[in-house]
Structure formats: C-alpha cells, structure tokens
Design an enzyme around this catalytic site. Structure first.
Site, PDB file in Angstrom:
ATOM      1  N   SER A 153       0.818  -1.181  -0.098  1.00 18.99           N
ATOM      2  CA  SER A 153      -0.006   0.063   0.012  1.00 18.99           C
ATOM      3  C   SER A 153       0.764   1.178   0.068  1.00 18.99           C
ATOM      4  O   SER A 153       1.497   1.441   1.093  1.00 18.99           O
ATOM      5  CB  SER A 153      -0.933  -0.155   1.404  1.00 18.99           C
ATOM      6  OG  SER A 153      -1.224   1.432   1.411  1.00 18.99           O
ATOM      7  N   HIS A 157      -1.278  -1.450  -4.232  1.00 17.09           N
ATOM      8  CA  HIS A 157      -2.451  -1.044  -3.333  1.00 17.09           C
ATOM      9  C   HIS A 157      -2.453   0.348  -3.577  1.00 17.09           C
ATOM     10  O   HIS A 157      -1.619   0.938  -2.761  1.00 17.09           O
ATOM     11  CB  HIS A 157      -2.710  -1.792  -2.179  1.00 17.09           C
ATOM     12  CG  HIS A 157      -3.775  -1.514  -1.461  1.00 17.09           C
ATOM     13  ND1 HIS A 157      -4.993  -2.691  -1.914  1.00 17.09           N
ATOM     14  CD2 HIS A 157      -4.417  -0.885  -0.482  1.00 17.09           C
ATOM     15  CE1 HIS A 157      -6.194  -1.964  -1.036  1.00 17.09           C
ATOM     16  NE2 HIS A 157      -5.606  -1.188  -0.247  1.00 17.09           N
ATOM     17  N   ASP A 203      -4.687   3.788  -1.717  1.00 16.41           N
ATOM     18  CA  ASP A 203      -5.672   3.821  -0.843  1.00 16.41           C
ATOM     19  C   ASP A 203      -6.316   5.344  -1.130  1.00 16.41           C
ATOM     20  O   ASP A 203      -5.812   6.193  -1.004  1.00 16.41           O
ATOM     21  CB  ASP A 203      -5.447   3.705   0.547  1.00 16.41           C
ATOM     22  CG  ASP A 203      -5.109   2.327   0.927  1.00 16.41           C
ATOM     23  OD1 ASP A 203      -6.149   1.491   0.759  1.00 16.41           O
ATOM     24  OD2 ASP A 203      -3.984   2.134   1.365  1.00 16.41           O
ATOM     25  N   MET A 207      -9.089   7.996   0.048  1.00 16.28           N
ATOM     26  CA  MET A 207      -9.978   8.241   1.136  1.00 16.28           C
ATOM     27  C   MET A 207     -10.686   9.612   0.864  1.00 16.28           C
ATOM     28  O   MET A 207      -9.837  10.593   0.264  1.00 16.28           O
ATOM     29  CB  MET A 207      -9.185   8.320   2.346  1.00 16.28           C
ATOM     30  CG  MET A 207      -8.329   6.743   2.519  1.00 16.28           C
ATOM     31  SD  MET A 207      -7.775   6.962   4.157  1.00 16.28           S
ATOM     32  CE  MET A 207      -6.687   5.449   4.250  1.00 16.28           C
ATOM     33  N   HIS A 234      -8.536   0.782  -3.997  1.00 19.54           N
ATOM     34  CA  HIS A 234      -9.388   0.631  -2.842  1.00 19.54           C
ATOM     35  C   HIS A 234     -10.178   1.826  -2.534  1.00 19.54           C
ATOM     36  O   HIS A 234      -9.347   2.898  -1.914  1.00 19.54           O
ATOM     37  CB  HIS A 234      -8.418   0.041  -1.623  1.00 19.54           C
ATOM     38  CG  HIS A 234      -9.256  -0.093  -0.204  1.00 19.54           C
ATOM     39  ND1 HIS A 234      -8.697  -0.125   0.857  1.00 19.54           N
ATOM     40  CD2 HIS A 234     -10.503   0.064   0.033  1.00 19.54           C
ATOM     41  CE1 HIS A 234      -9.419  -0.573   1.760  1.00 19.54           C
ATOM     42  NE2 HIS A 234     -10.733  -0.135   1.106  1.00 19.54           N
ATOM     43  N   MET A 243     -12.161   4.124  -0.590  1.00 20.86           N
ATOM     44  CA  MET A 243     -12.932   4.323   0.926  1.00 20.86           C
ATOM     45  C   MET A 243     -13.589   5.670   0.727  1.00 20.86           C
ATOM     46  O   MET A 243     -13.258   6.569   1.338  1.00 20.86           O
ATOM     47  CB  MET A 243     -11.806   4.233   2.057  1.00 20.86           C
ATOM     48  CG  MET A 243     -11.345   3.010   2.211  1.00 20.86           C
ATOM     49  SD  MET A 243      -9.743   3.094   2.936  1.00 20.86           S
ATOM     50  CE  MET A 243      -8.712   3.225   1.651  1.00 20.86           C
ATOM     51  N   MET A 251     -11.311  -6.167   5.438  1.00 20.07           N
ATOM     52  CA  MET A 251     -10.600  -5.061   6.251  1.00 20.07           C
ATOM     53  C   MET A 251     -10.248  -5.804   7.558  1.00 20.07           C
ATOM     54  O   MET A 251     -11.146  -6.209   8.479  1.00 20.07           O
ATOM     55  CB  MET A 251     -11.179  -3.867   6.479  1.00 20.07           C
ATOM     56  CG  MET A 251     -11.472  -3.165   5.355  1.00 20.07           C
ATOM     57  SD  MET A 251     -10.041  -2.498   4.387  1.00 20.07           S
ATOM     58  CE  MET A 251      -9.075  -1.895   5.540  1.00 20.07           C
ATOM     59  N   ASP A 298      -6.491  -6.576   4.303  1.00 15.83           N
ATOM     60  CA  ASP A 298      -6.005  -5.117   4.444  1.00 15.83           C
ATOM     61  C   ASP A 298      -5.910  -4.617   5.939  1.00 15.83           C
ATOM     62  O   ASP A 298      -7.115  -4.571   6.449  1.00 15.83           O
ATOM     63  CB  ASP A 298      -6.639  -4.473   3.351  1.00 15.83           C
ATOM     64  CG  ASP A 298      -6.018  -3.006   3.402  1.00 15.83           C
ATOM     65  OD1 ASP A 298      -4.995  -2.695   3.862  1.00 15.83           O
ATOM     66  OD2 ASP A 298      -6.804  -2.194   2.362  1.00 15.83           O
TER      67      ASP A 298
END
Ligand code: DX5
Ligand code: ZN
Length: 224
Positions: free
Chosen positions: A7, A32, A34, A36, A65, A67, A136, A174
């Site tokens: 990540s 990966h 992330d 957000m 991913h 979020m 998660m 993760d």
C-alpha cells in the site's frame, strides 16, 4: 497463489516511483492505492491524478481501494487513469450490484470490501459477480493500525463459501499485515496481502517485501 500488494499510503510520496520499484523488486505483484474522501473515512489521501502518474511508473496492476462515498461518480475517472482493479465498500454502496457492474463495464476487476464490523453474510447476493473480496482487518482510514484477529474467521468463511458454491473470487486482506500476522492471515485463507507499514515503514521495501512473501509462502505450504 499468494500476491503481495504494497500500500503506497505508507510510502514516501516524494519518491513514489522509486519506492514502488523497490517493492516490485522484492516480489510485489500488485500496487494497492488507498483512496480516502474525508467522509466515508476520517482521512484524505489521493485520487485519479496520482493513479495516472503511477500508471507511468509501474507495469504492475493498480489495485484501487475506494474508501469514499458515492463511488459511482468516480469509477469512470479511475478507469480513465487506468486503474486495473477497483474495490468499493459494501457499507458505502446503496446499490451494490449496480456499482460492481459499473466497475466491470469499465473493464476493471471488481472487488467488494467489508469493514471489521460487517459480516460476510451481507455479501451473499454479490459473491457470484465479484473478482475479489477484501476483508478489512483494521477500521479503514489510517495506516499502521493494530491487526484485529476477530476478522480472521471471515477469510475462512469466504474460502468455504467459494468452494461450496464454485465461485471464482479471490480473498484479499488489508490492515496490520506484517511479519507478526502474515502467517495467520494466510492460514485463514487470504491470498492477496495488502501491506503498507510493513513494506514502506522502515528499511528497504525490497527486503521487507521479500521477507513478507517468504513468510506467507511458508505458511501457505504448511496449510492443512
Ligand atoms: C487502511 C488502508 C490500508 C492501510 C494498510 O484504511 O486501507 O490499505 O494503508 O496499512 P498497514 O499495512 O500499515 O496497516
Ligand atoms: Zn487499503
């Protein structure tokens, strides 16, 4: 087959290409990313422009991913930036089937994610259409949090359901995956291992990735 997905959240963003290259040299097979939004999770990170730059810096598939709330609005942007895999949270999607199909229509692999408090049963109606399920093992929002062991049984349950129903999805984990937890997640059924702090936190990402993969593969060999 075990895949390591470092990540980049834990990486040095000023040297992103170099950091990704080191992790790749250590055996990473996915990157990966992330994403957000400060609403679904209490943190802000990166968006499609970074994915677009990263696309130039690596040949590895980019595992995005999301979020974020209202992911449907941004899926085309991530697809244009050339994300390869896109996952969305069950908790963020009012029309989960529609959102997963939207990802597929954009020629990306579609994944669904569940938070630690969300049971596997909530995915029952979408398991047939997803390419991967991300469990998660921390509450999303930040890197370097403590692994939550109570999430392990969900990986096992997903592997059992897949075998019983003949589905094809892969199982990703993760949060808090490191040298101290990697063996147990693999034994529980995880096949795609996201690791931020354990790869980019300290030392050389190549050495860290190699050590994690070696521990994961030896745990998988000793699986009963
Ligand atoms: C948490 C993110 C994770 C996180 C993992 O919200 O989804 O991908 O960066 O970081 P570590 O491996 O440090 O727990
Ligand atoms: Zn993540």
């Amino acid at each position: 087959m075990i895949d390591l997905a470092p990540s980049i959240l834990a990486s040095d963003f000023a040297h992103l290409a170099d950091q990704v290259e080191r992790a790749t040299a250590g055996g990473a097979s996915l990157i990966h990313v992330d994403v957000m939004d400060g609403h679904f999770v209490p943190n802000l990170t990166i968006g499609p422009p970074v994915v677009k730059s990263l696309r130039q810096a690596t040949r590895l598939p980019l595992d995005c991913h999301l979020m974020i709330e209202n992911p449907d609005q941004y899926i085309p942007d991530f697809s244009d930036a050339v994300a390869d895999w896109i996952s969305v949270h069950q908790e963020a999607c009012r029309h989960l089937n529609r959102t997963l199909n939207l990802i597929k229509q954009h020629n990306c692999r579609a994944g669904v994610v569940i938070n630690p408090a969300t049971p596997v049963e909530t995915l029952s109606e979408v398991l047939e259409i997803v390419d991967y399920v991300l469990v998660m093992s921390v509450n999303p929002g930040f890197g370097a949090q403590k692994f939550i062991p109570a999430t392990l049984h969900k990986m096992t349950k997903l592997a059992e359901i897949r075998a019983a129903r003949g589905y094809q999805y892969r199982i990703e984990v993760d949060g808090g995956v490191g040298m101290d937890t990697v063996a147990e997640v693999v034994r529980a059924g995880a096949e795609i291992l996201v690791a931020g702090n354990a790869v980019f936190g300290k030392g050389d990402p190549k050495v860290n990735a190699e050590a994690l993969l070696e521990a994961a593969r030896s745990a998988s060999l000793h699986q009963v």
